[in-house]
Design a protein around this motif. Structure first.
Motif, PDB file in Angstrom:
ATOM      1  N   LEU A  84       0.968  -1.185   0.039  1.00  0.00           N
ATOM      2  CA  LEU A  84      -0.005   0.132   0.143  1.00  0.00           C
ATOM      3  C   LEU A  84       0.927   1.356  -0.108  1.00  0.00           C
ATOM      4  O   LEU A  84       0.507   2.219  -0.766  1.00  0.00           O
ATOM      5  CB  LEU A  84      -0.648  -0.132   1.101  1.00  0.00           C
ATOM      6  N   TYR A  85       1.807   1.171   0.811  1.00  0.00           N
ATOM      7  CA  TYR A  85       2.795   2.380   1.016  1.00  0.00           C
ATOM      8  C   TYR A  85       3.551   2.652  -0.498  1.00  0.00           C
ATOM      9  O   TYR A  85       3.709   3.672  -0.880  1.00  0.00           O
ATOM     10  CB  TYR A  85       3.452   2.354   2.306  1.00  0.00           C
ATOM     11  N   ALA A  89       3.862   5.759  -2.718  1.00  0.00           N
ATOM     12  CA  ALA A  89       4.943   6.387  -2.915  1.00  0.00           C
ATOM     13  C   ALA A  89       5.150   6.568  -4.421  1.00  0.00           C
ATOM     14  O   ALA A  89       5.744   7.599  -5.065  1.00  0.00           O
ATOM     15  CB  ALA A  89       6.219   5.469  -2.547  1.00  0.00           C
ATOM     16  N   VAL A  90       4.531   5.724  -5.206  1.00  0.00           N
ATOM     17  CA  VAL A  90       4.592   5.830  -6.875  1.00  0.00           C
ATOM     18  C   VAL A  90       3.882   6.922  -7.110  1.00  0.00           C
ATOM     19  O   VAL A  90       4.206   7.943  -7.878  1.00  0.00           O
ATOM     20  CB  VAL A  90       4.286   4.380  -7.310  1.00  0.00           C
ATOM     21  N   TYR A  91       2.598   6.946  -6.547  1.00  0.00           N
ATOM     22  CA  TYR A  91       1.499   8.325  -7.033  1.00  0.00           C
ATOM     23  C   TYR A  91       2.332   9.587  -6.362  1.00  0.00           C
ATOM     24  O   TYR A  91       2.068  10.571  -7.170  1.00  0.00           O
ATOM     25  CB  TYR A  91       0.355   7.897  -6.408  1.00  0.00           C
ATOM     26  N   GLN A  92       2.913   9.484  -5.423  1.00  0.00           N
ATOM     27  CA  GLN A  92       3.543  10.660  -5.249  1.00  0.00           C
ATOM     28  C   GLN A  92       4.430  11.175  -5.919  1.00  0.00           C
ATOM     29  O   GLN A  92       4.781  12.423  -6.343  1.00  0.00           O
ATOM     30  CB  GLN A  92       4.225  10.577  -3.463  1.00  0.00           C
ATOM     31  N   SER A  93       5.346  10.116  -6.439  1.00  0.00           N
ATOM     32  CA  SER A  93       6.487  10.469  -7.562  1.00  0.00           C
ATOM     33  C   SER A  93       6.064  11.093  -8.784  1.00  0.00           C
ATOM     34  O   SER A  93       6.469  11.748  -9.432  1.00  0.00           O
ATOM     35  CB  SER A  93       7.396   9.291  -7.685  1.00  0.00           C
ATOM     36  N   LEU A  99       8.336  10.525 -11.859  1.00  0.00           N
ATOM     37  CA  LEU A  99       8.230   9.509 -12.558  1.00  0.00           C
ATOM     38  C   LEU A  99       7.153   9.736 -13.488  1.00  0.00           C
ATOM     39  O   LEU A  99       6.228  10.303 -13.055  1.00  0.00           O
ATOM     40  CB  LEU A  99       8.053   8.693 -11.454  1.00  0.00           C
ATOM     41  N   SER A 100       6.822   8.855 -14.502  1.00  0.00           N
ATOM     42  CA  SER A 100       5.783   8.941 -15.551  1.00  0.00           C
ATOM     43  C   SER A 100       5.252   7.521 -15.405  1.00  0.00           C
ATOM     44  O   SER A 100       5.806   6.660 -15.428  1.00  0.00           O
ATOM     45  CB  SER A 100       6.033   9.392 -16.599  1.00  0.00           C
ATOM     46  N   VAL A 162       7.504   8.678   2.945  1.00  0.00           N
ATOM     47  CA  VAL A 162       6.059   8.919   2.570  1.00  0.00           C
ATOM     48  C   VAL A 162       5.463   8.214   3.672  1.00  0.00           C
ATOM     49  O   VAL A 162       4.316   8.866   4.211  1.00  0.00           O
ATOM     50  CB  VAL A 162       5.798   8.010   1.253  1.00  0.00           C
ATOM     51  N   ILE A 163       5.871   7.022   4.339  1.00  0.00           N
ATOM     52  CA  ILE A 163       5.311   6.509   5.417  1.00  0.00           C
ATOM     53  C   ILE A 163       5.285   7.444   6.621  1.00  0.00           C
ATOM     54  O   ILE A 163       4.209   7.733   7.510  1.00  0.00           O
ATOM     55  CB  ILE A 163       6.014   5.377   6.177  1.00  0.00           C
ATOM     56  N   SER A 164       6.221   8.367   6.721  1.00  0.00           N
ATOM     57  CA  SER A 164       6.464   9.473   7.791  1.00  0.00           C
ATOM     58  C   SER A 164       5.407  10.541   7.606  1.00  0.00           C
ATOM     59  O   SER A 164       4.860  11.111   8.683  1.00  0.00           O
ATOM     60  CB  SER A 164       7.919   9.916   7.862  1.00  0.00           C
ATOM     61  N   GLN A 165       5.218  10.852   6.272  1.00  0.00           N
ATOM     62  CA  GLN A 165       4.270  11.981   5.983  1.00  0.00           C
ATOM     63  C   GLN A 165       2.925  11.394   6.290  1.00  0.00           C
ATOM     64  O   GLN A 165       1.979  12.291   6.893  1.00  0.00           O
ATOM     65  CB  GLN A 165       4.270  12.221   4.631  1.00  0.00           C
ATOM     66  N   ILE A 166       2.605  10.379   6.396  1.00  0.00           N
ATOM     67  CA  ILE A 166       1.129   9.815   6.616  1.00  0.00           C
ATOM     68  C   ILE A 166       1.078   9.199   7.926  1.00  0.00           C
ATOM     69  O   ILE A 166       0.158   9.967   8.623  1.00  0.00           O
ATOM     70  CB  ILE A 166       0.896   8.462   5.777  1.00  0.00           C
TER      71      ILE A 166
END
Length: 199
Positions: A84-85, A89-93, A99-100, A162-166
């Motif tokens: 899930l994380y 992370a991919v979507y945040q990239s 990243l595309s 990303v985990i830290s942000q969530i």
């Protein structure tokens, strides 16, 4: 694993069908109810079972409970739920234009690992977009796709950010090794997820 999940899902549904009022139920009473339900569920299992349950009333976040028979209660292996994380992370990239979704990856021998997924059976040289890898990771729980995506987003450090942000800086979830990599388990490196974080 599926049968246990179904049992738990059915049990939680039954709690709601019995019109348990999370709006007025206090934390202690809700905790006792969940504990009793989990004990009842796990009594029929052939060996001792470990569980963690987090419930929060979305209309009143003050009404919530975290029940676990693990010790320490938040230190548990994530299995594939850590994916899930990685997806986040991919979507945040994507949002950061690092990243595309259309970026192409070509299957290489060095990326082959056993376990869940279908990429294991694809010939070397097969190509996938990042978007396809995400679908394989989430729909097929593909371990190869997962490991490739970890590399694409920048490794464990980026996923941990990303985990830290969530979950906040003092979080319990972590990505410390790739799928099917058991080489560092003796050193205490493991993927972990907190039940609240999984929500």
């Amino acid at each position: 694993e599926i049968s246990v999940k179904n049992l738990i899902d059915d049990s939680v549904k039954q709690l709601y069908q019995e019109q348990v009022d999370l709006e007025t139920e206090n934390d202690a009473a809700l905790s006792r109810m969940i504990e009793e339900e989990m004990i009842s569920l796990t009594q029929s299992f052939p060996k001792p079972s470990r569980y963690t349950v987090y419930i929060e009333n979305l209309s009143n976040p003050q009404k919530k409970t975290y029940v676990s028979n693990l010790s320490p209660s938040r230190s548990q292996f994530s299995a594939s739920t850590i994916k899930l994380y990685i997806l986040i992370a991919v979507y945040q990239s994507y949002q950061e234009n690092k990243l595309s979704p259309e970026t192409i990856y070509t299957l290489e021998a060095k990326d082959i690992v056993q376990g869940a997924g279908i990429m294991l059976y694809d010939p070397l040289g097969t190509t996938y977009t990042i978007d396809q890898l995400c679908r394989l990771m989430m729909v097929e729980s593909d371990n190869i796709a997962t490991n490739v995506l970890i590399d694409f987003v920048g490794g464990f450090e980026y996923v941990d950010q990303v985990i830290s942000q969530i979950e906040g800086e003092n979080h319990y979830s972590s990505l410390q090794r790739k799928m099917m990599d058991t080489s560092n388990i003796e050193n205490g490196l493991a993927n972990r997820i907190d039940a609240k974080g999984a929500v």
